[in-house]
Design a protein around this motif. Structure first.
Motif, short mmCIF file in Angstrom:
data_model
loop_
_atom_site.label_atom_id
_atom_site.label_comp_id
_atom_site.label_asym_id
_atom_site.label_seq_id
_atom_site.Cartn_x
_atom_site.Cartn_y
_atom_site.Cartn_z
N MET A 173 0.91 -1.04 0.00
CA MET A 173 0.11 -0.04 0.05
C MET A 173 0.81 1.54 0.09
O MET A 173 1.99 1.23 0.65
CB MET A 173 -0.91 0.00 1.24
CG MET A 173 -2.46 0.18 0.74
SD MET A 173 -3.42 0.16 2.08
CE MET A 173 -3.29 -1.37 3.25
N HIS A 174 0.39 2.33 -0.49
CA HIS A 174 1.37 3.57 -0.65
C HIS A 174 0.27 4.67 -0.79
O HIS A 174 -0.89 4.53 -1.28
CB HIS A 174 2.14 3.62 -1.78
CG HIS A 174 1.52 3.53 -3.06
ND1 HIS A 174 1.10 2.17 -3.85
CD2 HIS A 174 1.42 4.59 -4.02
CE1 HIS A 174 0.67 2.61 -5.02
NE2 HIS A 174 0.75 4.00 -5.11
N TRP A 175 0.73 5.76 -0.48
CA TRP A 175 -0.11 7.15 -0.75
C TRP A 175 0.28 7.83 -2.08
O TRP A 175 1.48 7.78 -2.46
CB TRP A 175 0.14 8.15 0.40
CG TRP A 175 -0.30 7.87 1.86
CD1 TRP A 175 0.67 7.16 2.69
CD2 TRP A 175 -1.63 8.13 2.10
NE1 TRP A 175 -0.29 7.09 3.87
CE2 TRP A 175 -1.44 7.67 3.46
CE3 TRP A 175 -2.55 8.67 1.40
CZ2 TRP A 175 -2.75 7.57 4.28
CZ3 TRP A 175 -3.79 8.77 2.38
CH2 TRP A 175 -3.84 8.10 3.52
N LEU B 130 -4.93 6.55 -0.52
CA LEU B 130 -4.03 5.34 0.07
C LEU B 130 -4.60 4.31 -0.83
O LEU B 130 -5.67 4.01 -0.81
CB LEU B 130 -4.25 5.19 1.55
CG LEU B 130 -3.68 4.00 2.06
CD1 LEU B 130 -1.99 4.10 1.87
CD2 LEU B 130 -4.05 3.83 3.61
N VAL B 131 -3.63 4.06 -1.73
CA VAL B 131 -3.89 2.90 -2.93
C VAL B 131 -3.25 1.46 -2.46
O VAL B 131 -2.26 1.75 -1.95
CB VAL B 131 -3.32 3.43 -4.04
CG1 VAL B 131 -3.73 2.54 -5.23
CG2 VAL B 131 -4.04 4.77 -4.55
N ASP B 132 -3.94 0.35 -2.71
CA ASP B 132 -3.72 -0.90 -2.46
C ASP B 132 -4.03 -1.56 -3.73
O ASP B 132 -5.25 -1.93 -3.88
CB ASP B 132 -4.19 -1.56 -1.38
CG ASP B 132 -3.55 -2.75 -0.85
OD1 ASP B 132 -2.49 -3.26 -1.50
OD2 ASP B 132 -4.26 -3.61 -0.18
N ASP B 133 -2.91 -2.13 -4.55
CA ASP B 133 -3.38 -2.68 -5.78
C ASP B 133 -4.16 -1.92 -6.84
O ASP B 133 -5.36 -2.60 -7.20
CB ASP B 133 -3.53 -4.29 -5.38
CG ASP B 133 -2.72 -5.18 -5.00
OD1 ASP B 133 -1.33 -4.74 -5.15
OD2 ASP B 133 -2.93 -6.03 -4.08
N SER C 164 -6.77 -0.25 -5.85
CA SER C 164 -7.86 0.07 -5.09
C SER C 164 -7.60 1.22 -4.23
O SER C 164 -6.83 0.98 -3.29
CB SER C 164 -8.38 -1.26 -4.31
OG SER C 164 -9.66 -0.82 -3.69
N GLU D 240 -8.09 2.91 -0.64
CA GLU D 240 -8.40 2.44 0.69
C GLU D 240 -9.04 3.77 1.69
O GLU D 240 -9.85 3.57 2.40
CB GLU D 240 -7.36 1.77 1.28
CG GLU D 240 -6.99 0.33 0.78
CD GLU D 240 -8.15 -0.61 0.63
OE1 GLU D 240 -8.56 -1.00 1.64
OE2 GLU D 240 -8.26 -1.25 -0.44
N PHE E 45 2.65 4.29 5.71
CA PHE E 45 2.89 3.68 4.17
C PHE E 45 3.64 4.94 3.63
O PHE E 45 3.55 6.10 3.73
CB PHE E 45 1.39 3.44 3.72
CG PHE E 45 0.73 2.43 4.51
CD1 PHE E 45 0.66 1.27 4.22
CD2 PHE E 45 -0.48 2.78 5.10
CE1 PHE E 45 0.26 0.31 4.76
CE2 PHE E 45 -1.12 1.68 5.63
CZ PHE E 45 -0.88 0.58 5.47
N GLU F 171 4.23 7.66 -2.77
CA GLU F 171 4.86 7.13 -4.10
C GLU F 171 5.46 8.46 -4.80
O GLU F 171 4.85 9.53 -4.69
CB GLU F 171 3.53 7.00 -5.03
CG GLU F 171 4.06 6.52 -6.48
CD GLU F 171 2.72 6.39 -7.31
OE1 GLU F 171 2.41 5.03 -7.60
OE2 GLU F 171 1.97 7.07 -7.76
#
Length: 85
Positions: free
Chosen positions: A1-3, A20-23, A25, A27, A78, A81
């Motif tokens: 996960m990353h911002w 805040l992105v996870d794959d 998506s 979050e 996290f 990016e």
């Protein structure tokens, strides 16, 4: 996960938005908003895809609000990016 910092703001009261992105998506969403147009201060909010909103604080200056947003990101542990925010 990353911002990930959004750069496509629509010129409204949003001054800063991080996702805040996870794959691929989203979050969480982190917002710095200005209420100067109505004589107000600056607010920091966190939103979830489920429509939940948490008010993280009201600040007198944009610098204070952005500092609070950066603190929220730092506390989340996290990474952001890219190098700039």
């Amino acid at each position: 996960m990353h911002w990930q910092r959004r750069r496509d703001l629509e010129g409204g009261k949003e001054m800063g938005v991080w996702l805040l992105v996870d794959d691929g998506s989203v979050e969480e969403e982190l917002y710095v908003e200005s209420h100067e147009y109505r004589g107000g201060d600056f607010d920091v909010y966190v939103a979830t895809p489920d429509g939940e909103w948490d008010h993280e604080g009201t600040f007198e200056t944009a610098d204070e609000a952005f500092d609070a947003a950066r603190g929220y990101i730092t506390d989340s542990e996290f990474p952001v990016e890219g190098a700039g925010e």
